[in-house]
Design a protein around this motif. Sequence first.
Motif, PDB file in Angstrom:
ATOM      1  N   TYR A   1     -24.043  -4.230 -13.026  1.00  0.00           N
ATOM      2  CA  TYR A   1     -24.972  -4.750 -14.044  1.00  0.00           C
ATOM      3  C   TYR A   1     -24.380  -4.457 -15.417  1.00  0.00           C
ATOM      4  O   TYR A   1     -24.148  -3.295 -15.765  1.00  0.00           O
ATOM      5  CB  TYR A   1     -26.290  -4.016 -13.840  1.00  0.00           C
TER       6      TYR A   1
ATOM      7  N   THR B   1     -21.575   6.501 -12.110  1.00  0.00           N
ATOM      8  CA  THR B   1     -20.938   6.937 -10.842  1.00  0.00           C
ATOM      9  C   THR B   1     -19.790   6.019 -10.357  1.00  0.00           C
ATOM     10  O   THR B   1     -19.843   5.503  -9.237  1.00  0.00           O
ATOM     11  CB  THR B   1     -21.999   7.091  -9.709  1.00  0.00           C
TER      12      THR B   1
ATOM     13  N   TYR C   1     -22.328   3.024 -21.153  1.00  0.00           N
ATOM     14  CA  TYR C   1     -23.263   2.280 -20.301  1.00  0.00           C
ATOM     15  C   TYR C   1     -23.500   0.843 -20.760  1.00  0.00           C
ATOM     16  O   TYR C   1     -24.221   0.104 -20.104  1.00  0.00           O
ATOM     17  CB  TYR C   1     -24.623   3.002 -20.268  1.00  0.00           C
TER      18      TYR C   1
ATOM     19  N   ASP D   1     -35.516  -9.283 -13.475  1.00  0.00           N
ATOM     20  CA  ASP D   1     -35.684  -7.827 -13.419  1.00  0.00           C
ATOM     21  C   ASP D   1     -37.168  -7.488 -13.303  1.00  0.00           C
ATOM     22  O   ASP D   1     -38.021  -8.253 -13.752  1.00  0.00           O
ATOM     23  CB  ASP D   1     -35.146  -7.169 -14.707  1.00  0.00           C
TER      24      ASP D   1
ATOM     25  N   ALA E   1     -29.527  -1.341  -5.002  1.00  0.00           N
ATOM     26  CA  ALA E   1     -29.186  -0.879  -6.364  1.00  0.00           C
ATOM     27  C   ALA E   1     -29.466   0.610  -6.504  1.00  0.00           C
ATOM     28  O   ALA E   1     -30.591   1.015  -6.790  1.00  0.00           O
ATOM     29  CB  ALA E   1     -29.975  -1.682  -7.392  1.00  0.00           C
TER      30      ALA E   1
ATOM     31  N   GLN F   1     -25.354  -2.613  -5.637  1.00  0.00           N
ATOM     32  CA  GLN F   1     -25.355  -2.880  -7.079  1.00  0.00           C
ATOM     33  C   GLN F   1     -25.417  -1.550  -7.825  1.00  0.00           C
ATOM     34  O   GLN F   1     -26.099  -0.618  -7.390  1.00  0.00           O
ATOM     35  CB  GLN F   1     -26.577  -3.736  -7.470  1.00  0.00           C
TER      36      GLN F   1
ATOM     37  N   TYR G   1     -38.852  12.872  -5.347  1.00  0.00           N
ATOM     38  CA  TYR G   1     -37.553  12.305  -4.977  1.00  0.00           C
ATOM     39  C   TYR G   1     -37.529  11.882  -3.499  1.00  0.00           C
ATOM     40  O   TYR G   1     -37.133  10.765  -3.167  1.00  0.00           O
ATOM     41  CB  TYR G   1     -36.466  13.355  -5.280  1.00  0.00           C
TER      42      TYR G   1
END
Length: 318
Positions: free
Chosen positions: A285, A268, A40, A138, A235, A262, A211
């Motif tokens: 990112y 994924t 990541y 951000d 995103a 994004q 969710y």
Amino acid sequence: MISKKYYFCPSIFPAMFNKMIASILPYMPKKLVWIFSRKYIAGETIEDAIRVSKELNTQGILVTIDLLGEYITKLEEATTNKETYLWIIDTIEKAKINGNYSLKPTMFGLLIDPEVCYQNIREIVLKAASYNTFIRVDMEDSRCTDLEITLFRRLKAEFPKNVGLVFQAYLKRTLQDMKNLMDIHTSEIPLKYRLCKGIYIEPAEIAYKQYEEVNKHFLEDLEFMFQNGLYPGIATHDKPLVEGSYKLIEKYQVPKEKYEFQMLYGVTPELRNSIVSKGHRMRVYIPFGKQWFGYSTRRLKENPKIASHIIKALFIKG
Ligand SMILES: Cc1cc2nc3c(=O)[nH]c(=O)nc-3n(C[C@H](O)[C@H](O)[C@H](O)COP(=O)(O)OP(=O)(O)OC[C@H]3O[C@@H](n4cnc5c(N)ncnc54)[C@H](O)[C@@H]3O)c2cc1C
């Protein structure tokens, strides 16, 4: 080897186990934590960020570069971080990377002295403007929301084309915040917002928790942006949200140059490739820097669900 299908299925992955992994990780050897983090995080150095960005650029994917670090405790750190960002912009622009930059205001002292933070980020946006590029502010936890909106307003007044903000669909206030900022939107220079679900743990009084609720508001916020001609950075890695976004793009006949998807680096890639293959603009990112250990372990504490992804990264190759 334990059967992947059974053992790692997120729906049966016990929340307790995720929490346990999240709590012990900060005490594990750095080398072990790096095994999952490297999926990541581009690496520790700017060369790592450039290498990863070039790979993505050759696949037709844009990037946003982020230097890891947040929530500083001494203002001197803010000055160092600003100098580093100025150097990063010069270096990345020289390397001809097709992308822009993201930053976290608490890395420049937002929660210590908002004026100092503003002056630091202003210098960074000034540098970005000199290259005709873009800085994304951000969005951090809810203590920062008002401060970051105010910061964005000030920067946008001076650098209308070079600065954008992030909104979090889980915050109940988000749609109203977007409406409140419409006085600075113009069709010539549309407001550019990244819309994400939100990563921090927030109280139920101010944030949707379920969710379905979060997804419903995500799509409502996105619809507001399309209805009003804003430029969204969509995103998410959540397939139903990607599909919901496609429907809105279709409904409002939004041209491909008026939005982008994004995703986070390493997350994924199949879904990412499928979006790219349909001709949508995609930006990844790219976090990099020496602060990866703190960043990884903090993210885990905030969202222990990520532990199941870590276990996958540890045991499933490729
Ligand atoms: C480009 C970008 C910038 C962001 N900026 C901010 C910001 O400024 N402020 C903020 O609060 N949040 C930010 N986020 C984080 C965001 O708020 C979410 O926490 C994160 O994206 C997960 O939400 P999701 O929409 O992917 O949906 P989820 O429902 O959380 O995830 C959907 C699916 O994506 C996959 N997935 C998600 N996260 C991971 C992961 N870490 N590793 C492996 N697989 C994963 C899983 O398969 C999961 O089932 C950003 C996210 C992106 C993509």
